[in-house]
Design a protein around this motif. Structure first.
Motif, mmCIF file in Angstrom:
data_model
loop_
_atom_site.group_PDB
_atom_site.id
_atom_site.type_symbol
_atom_site.label_atom_id
_atom_site.label_comp_id
_atom_site.label_asym_id
_atom_site.label_seq_id
_atom_site.Cartn_x
_atom_site.Cartn_y
_atom_site.Cartn_z
ATOM 1 N N ARG B 591 0.987 -1.364 0.095
ATOM 2 C CA ARG B 591 -0.016 0.168 0.002
ATOM 3 C C ARG B 591 0.677 1.378 -0.034
ATOM 4 O O ARG B 591 0.535 2.204 -0.645
ATOM 5 N N ASN B 592 1.767 1.128 0.672
ATOM 6 C CA ASN B 592 2.878 2.473 1.028
ATOM 7 C C ASN B 592 3.453 2.663 -0.389
ATOM 8 O O ASN B 592 3.506 3.948 -0.835
ATOM 9 N N ILE B 597 4.038 5.821 -5.507
ATOM 10 C CA ILE B 597 4.131 5.742 -7.079
ATOM 11 C C ILE B 597 3.007 6.508 -7.581
ATOM 12 O O ILE B 597 3.298 7.513 -8.449
ATOM 13 N N PHE B 598 1.835 6.348 -6.880
ATOM 14 C CA PHE B 598 0.823 7.291 -7.573
ATOM 15 C C PHE B 598 0.919 8.974 -7.160
ATOM 16 O O PHE B 598 0.673 9.774 -7.922
ATOM 17 N N THR B 599 1.513 9.130 -5.968
ATOM 18 C CA THR B 599 1.982 10.547 -5.691
ATOM 19 C C THR B 599 3.018 10.986 -6.514
ATOM 20 O O THR B 599 2.489 12.189 -6.802
ATOM 21 N N THR B 711 -5.834 9.743 2.789
ATOM 22 C CA THR B 711 -4.701 9.907 1.788
ATOM 23 C C THR B 711 -5.058 8.991 0.767
ATOM 24 O O THR B 711 -5.175 9.554 -0.368
ATOM 25 N N ASN B 712 -5.821 7.933 0.930
ATOM 26 C CA ASN B 712 -6.275 7.206 -0.302
ATOM 27 C C ASN B 712 -7.229 7.773 -1.007
ATOM 28 O O ASN B 712 -7.231 7.654 -2.169
ATOM 29 N N ALA B 713 -8.314 8.484 -0.313
ATOM 30 C CA ALA B 713 -9.101 9.117 -1.000
ATOM 31 C C ALA B 713 -8.523 10.165 -1.990
ATOM 32 O O ALA B 713 -8.771 10.477 -3.041
ATOM 33 N N VAL B 714 -7.879 11.075 -1.392
ATOM 34 C CA VAL B 714 -7.215 12.150 -2.164
ATOM 35 C C VAL B 714 -6.418 11.595 -3.341
ATOM 36 O O VAL B 714 -6.498 12.212 -4.187
ATOM 37 N N ILE B 715 -5.500 10.483 -3.166
ATOM 38 C CA ILE B 715 -4.671 10.043 -4.061
ATOM 39 C C ILE B 715 -5.506 9.627 -5.056
ATOM 40 O O ILE B 715 -5.371 9.562 -6.326
ATOM 41 N N SER B 716 -6.693 8.723 -4.977
ATOM 42 C CA SER B 716 -7.356 8.234 -5.600
ATOM 43 C C SER B 716 -8.125 9.220 -6.845
ATOM 44 O O SER B 716 -8.227 9.388 -7.952
#
Lengths: 140, 800
Positions: B591-592, B597-599, B711-716
């Motif tokens: 996950r980290n 990667i996505f950030t 964080t996950n919401a923001v990134i997605s």
């Protein structure tokens, strides 16, 4: 409890041929109408899966004593062989050739080496699907 | 390839043969096979004296990588020859000494002599190369072979520590030097030292000049153990004594000196050169001699003494550079520093080599090198004692030995600093003679400690492991030869003045049409230098006698200033920080990593999109939206969003299937029958496989909804936004028409088909298809292999 799947089995025996016919049609018609090796292969393996569902694994192996590994290899050989064959005629790899012929019964046809390539795709797809399903199915 | 090249690589060639000789002739000490080579090399290099005495040079070139301008150019001039003679001469003596020092039954002689020969060849290569890249290659070779030699007794932890330390420091400097070489190449376009020197006037104002100078100096300072890089040298004393005598007193540590001398014609015009070299040299001189006094180990004293003497030579080279800045004054007035440097270089090699050998003899015959345990050995070892007296008195700068002469010249050079009125030397310049004088006092003290604590005083037999006795004659030959040289040069310094010193000086500071003529006078008259020496002797004797009283100064002073502590904590600190950092970001959670990667993906793409002004929204090219499309899009959106919020996995799978079938419907709507067919079948199969996975999942008691994380919401949301923006921009920025018209026109004409998709797949771009079916085949084989070849688990099933 052993169930009696007579309806399913009987229906399968009938439907199977329809599916196979359809898949063969889709395969051959691929160059002119929607279809081709990929969908044709998937449908053929669908027919075999139907057999697997109606009967058990051993019966199906008796009916169709095919080693799907060889089938994948044969498919790849067809595809690559078609491509490599072009080299013999001094043209680039995978250059296809076709001719129009008039056959006595079938009438006007065009014979195309792309069909051989598609056959390779067909074989690989059937082999791959069956290997996946069978391997997972046999595993406990 | 000339004889000169052969001479340089001959040690490498012999190194190949040494293990064979070692295996074949176990009864003969392997050193005897090695010994002829350095003697041969020495006599070969002697033959060049006739050329270099006229201050001429010989260059032999041998093509190595001509395309990159790298030739193995060997150049013999005064400086190179001086070093070559030192290397081969002291090399012969050290090999002879080692034959008696190392036991042929207890030691791994083959590795020892292989390493030693590698080192000898590398050192010859360093001093005789005219190509910087070749020089660098040999330079690193000396680092490696020195590493191997220091760690020769690899089962001792201290040897390994010393080897690692010297490796880290010298390779750090070596790489920095490589940087300097590249910078010089960028400025001049050549790797040849002669050509660089010839064109050195032009690069003086180049912006890369100062960085190149600094890079070279770091390389020279680390190799020659200058402050603060001197810390590796005392730890290198874990090497066998012949190695210490050879590498860490006479040759390798002088490679840095050689480099400074060699590059002087290029860099010495710059004031930074003078200041840095003279400054660091004098600091090293002082610090080394100051630290040497507190050591209790014979070799540690000698190591610090080497450090300080190298600092002295270095500072002299720096001061000597001042001569370039005076054209009116008689040249020799300031070049006396350079003369002193070269002269002391030779002297230091002679007396320090013999002193190390003496220390080795003491160690060998008594079993210890600790001066607290030693004492009163004079009666047991009269010859060794004599040699020690000659060596130490020369080191302390007492007449009539050669050290006296070079020390006098050293003082002369330092006093003359006061008369230089360039580079602000008139402000801080007085420090040079003062520091030089103080350092000489300390030098005197440790020299006296070295000889008197070891050989006079109370004999303590209970402290010694062996009963002391005089060393075998073979072990004494080498130090006797060196000590005789100390005396001969002391009495007749001018025999080397015009054969060795002047030519070397001509190479260090080439002046067009000027022939150096050196004379070394034993007696100067009543000059300030003489009084300085008298002061050194007086104060030195006074302090030596009262040593026990003021020795406690060392107990608290240097402990705080120990650079070793800085090195050790720095090294472990780097490891600690790197460990912490890696542990922090490489925490093993996928996950980290996906977050990283996505950030990265979002930041990079968004910044490029807006920094380049690529974002554009243009609706003119968009076709009309149909009602059916809206419906399907809504279905997909609802399906996709619901997947995130449902509790049960089964529902997720079915929703995913629904999304897939809707996509197939989209294909129908957008008139892609082939895609629709395939999508339907594939979606069915993959949903079936998902269900299979679901069925085999371990029983989890309460299936919970996916926990919400900000964080996950923001990134997605970010990823979705970026992709959407890019899609809009890409659509609005179409630069060319599609190439599909070609396929439309030629599907039937050229490929005899009417289904364009299929014709593209098998004919126009059949190559891709070929490998896609290969991918499928690999996937099937992979699944087959994974399931059938479960090691251990699979066997259990077979047994059933």
């Amino acid at each position: 409890m052993k169930t009696n799947d007579v309806i399913l089995q009987t229906a399968t025996k009938v439907v199977l041929f329809l599916i196979v016919l359809f898949s063969v049609y889709i395969f051959f018609a691929g160059h002119y109408t929607p279809g081709g090796g990929f969908v044709g292969g998937l449908l053929t393996s669908g027919a075999i899966i139907l057999l697997l569902l109606a009967f058990d694994m051993k019966t199906v192996e008796k009916i169709l004593p095919v080693n799907y590994m060889y089938m994948i290899a044969a498919g790849l050989l067809f595809a690559i062989g078609t491509g490599a064959g072009a080299l013999l005629f001094n043209v680039p790899f995978l250059t296809h050739a076709f001719t129009d012929v008039d056959l006595p019964i079938l009438g006007h046809l065009s014979l195309h080496t792309a069909a051989l390539f598609d056959l390779g795709v067909f074989l690989v797809v059937v082999g791959v699907t069956m290997i996946i399903i069978k391997t997972i199915g046999e595993d406990d | 390839m000339s004889l000169l090249h052969l001479a340089i690589i001959s040690p490498f060639l012999l190194a190949i043969l040494v293990p064979i000789a070692y295996k074949l002739f176990r009864q003969i000490h392997t050193g005897w096979f090695v010994l002829p080579l350095p003697i041969l090399l020495f006599s070969y290099f002697i033959s060049y004296l006739s050329i270099t005495s006229d201050q001429q040079s010989v260059t032999k070139s041998f093509s190595w990588i001509p395309a990159l301008g790298i030739d193995f150019a060997a150049k013999v001039d005064g400086l190179g020859l001086l070093f070559a003679l030192l290397i081969s001469g002291i090399g012969s003596l050290v090999v002879l000494y080692s034959i008696y020092y190392l036991d042929k039954n207890k030691e791994q002689l083959n590795t020892f002599y292989v390493y030693l020969l590698l080192f000898m060849g590398a050192m010859l290569g360093v001093v005789l190369s005219d190509n910087l890249i070749v020089l660098y290659t040999f330079w690193e070779f000396t680092s490696f072979s020195s590493f191997l030699l220091i760690g020769y007794w690899y089962h001792r932890e201290k040897s390994r520590y010393g080897a690692q330390k010297s490796m880290i420091i010298t390779v750090f400097g070596g790489l920095s030097m490589l940087g300097g070489i590249i910078l010089l190449y960028l400025m001049t376009g050549t790797f040849s030292i002669s050509e660089i020197i010839a064109g050195s006037d032009e690069i003086f104002s180049h912006s890369l000049f100062v960085p190149a100078l600094l890079c070279f100096l770091i390389g020279a300072f680390t190799k020659s153990a200058q402050f603060p890089f001197h810390i590796w040298l005392p730890d290198a004393m874990e090497a066998p004594t012949p190695v210490s005598a050879y590498l860490h007193s006479a040759t390798m540590v002088k490679a840095g000196i050689y480099l400074v001398a060699r590059m002087s014609p290029v860099f010495a015009e710059h004031s930074l050169w003078l200041w840095l070299i003279a400054g660091f040299g004098i600091t090293t001189l002082f610090w080394g001699s100051f630290s040497a006094v507190k050591q209790t180990d014979l070799k540690a004293i000698l190591a610090f003494s080497t450090v300080s003497q190298l600092g002295m030579i270095m500072s002299l080279l720096g001061i000597g550079a001042a001569a370039l800045h005076f054209e009116t004054v008689d040249d020799s007035y300031f070049t006396v520093a350079t003369t002193a440097a070269v002269f002391h270089l030779i002297n230091h090699a002679t007396f320090k080599g013999s002193l190390f050998m003496v220390a080795g003899i003491v160690d060998h015959e008594t079993g210890t090198r600790d001066i607290r345990k030693l004492g009163g050995l004079m009666n047991f070892m009269p010859i060794t004692f004599t040699l020690a007296v000659i060596g130490t008195f020369s080191m302390a700068g007492l007449p009539p030995f050669n050290g006296f002469l070079s020390k006098e010249m050293f003082f002369t050079g330092m006093v003359r600093v006061l008369e230089m009125d360039i580079f602000n030397l008139d402000t801080w310049g007085f420090l040079f003679p003062v520091l030089a004088w103080v350092a000489s006092v300390f030098t005197f003290i440790y020299s006296m400690i070295l000889v008197f604590k070891t050989f006079t005083g109370k004999f303590q037999p209970e402290q010694l492991e062996k009963k002391p006795h005089e060393a075998p004659i073979g072990m004494l030959i080498s130090p006797i030869i060196l000590a005789s040289l100390v005396i001969i040069i002391g009495f007749f310094p001018n025999i080397i003045a015009n054969t060795l010193i002047s030519p070397a000086q001509a190479a260090i500071m080439p002046v067009e049409g000027y022939v150096y003529d050196t004379h070394i006078y034993f007696w100067h008259g009543f000059t300030p230098e003489l009084f300085m020496t008298l002061g050194v002797i007086t104060l030195g004797i006074l302090l030596f006698v009262t040593l026990p009283k003021w020795r406690r100064v060392y107990d608290f002073l240097p402990e705080k200033l120990a650079l070793n502590r800085f090195y050790d904590s720095g090294l472990s600190g780097i490891q600690h920080v790197a460990h912490k950092f890696t542990k922090w970001y490489m925490n093993g959670s996928i996950r980290n990593y996906l977050v990283y990667i996505f950030t990265f993906f979002i930041i990079t793409l968004l910044s490029v999109l807006f920094l380049k002004g690529a974002f554009k929204f243009d609706a003119s090219n968009v076709s009309a939206i149909r009602f059916s499309e809206i419906v399907l899009a809504l279905v997909i959106a609802i399906g996709a969003i619901t997947i995130m919020f449902v509790k049960s996995r089964l529902t997720s799978i079915i929703l995913l299937g629904a999304v897939g079938y809707t996509v197939a419907l989209f294909f129908v709507l957008f008139r892609a029958p082939d895609l629709a067919l395939t999508q339907l079948v594939i979606e069915t199969i993959s949903v079936a496989l998902f269900l299979l996975c679901f069925y085999h999942l371990p029983q989890i008691k309460d299936e919970e909804r996916m926990p919400f994380k900000a964080t996950n919401a923001v990134i997605s949301i970010g990823v979705g936004l970026v992709i959407t923006l890019i899609a809009f921009s890409a659509h609005s920025n179409k630069l060319f028409d599609s190439i599909s018209q070609y396929y439309i026109d030629n599907t039937y004409e050229k490929a005899a088909g009417k289904n364009m998709v299929n014709v593209i797949l098998v004919d126009f771009r059949g190559f891709d298809t070929m490998f896609e079916i290969t991918v499928l085949a690999i996937a099937a084989l992979g699944i087959f292999g994974m399931i059938k070849l479960r090691l251990g688990g699979g066997k259990k099933n077979e047994n059933k």
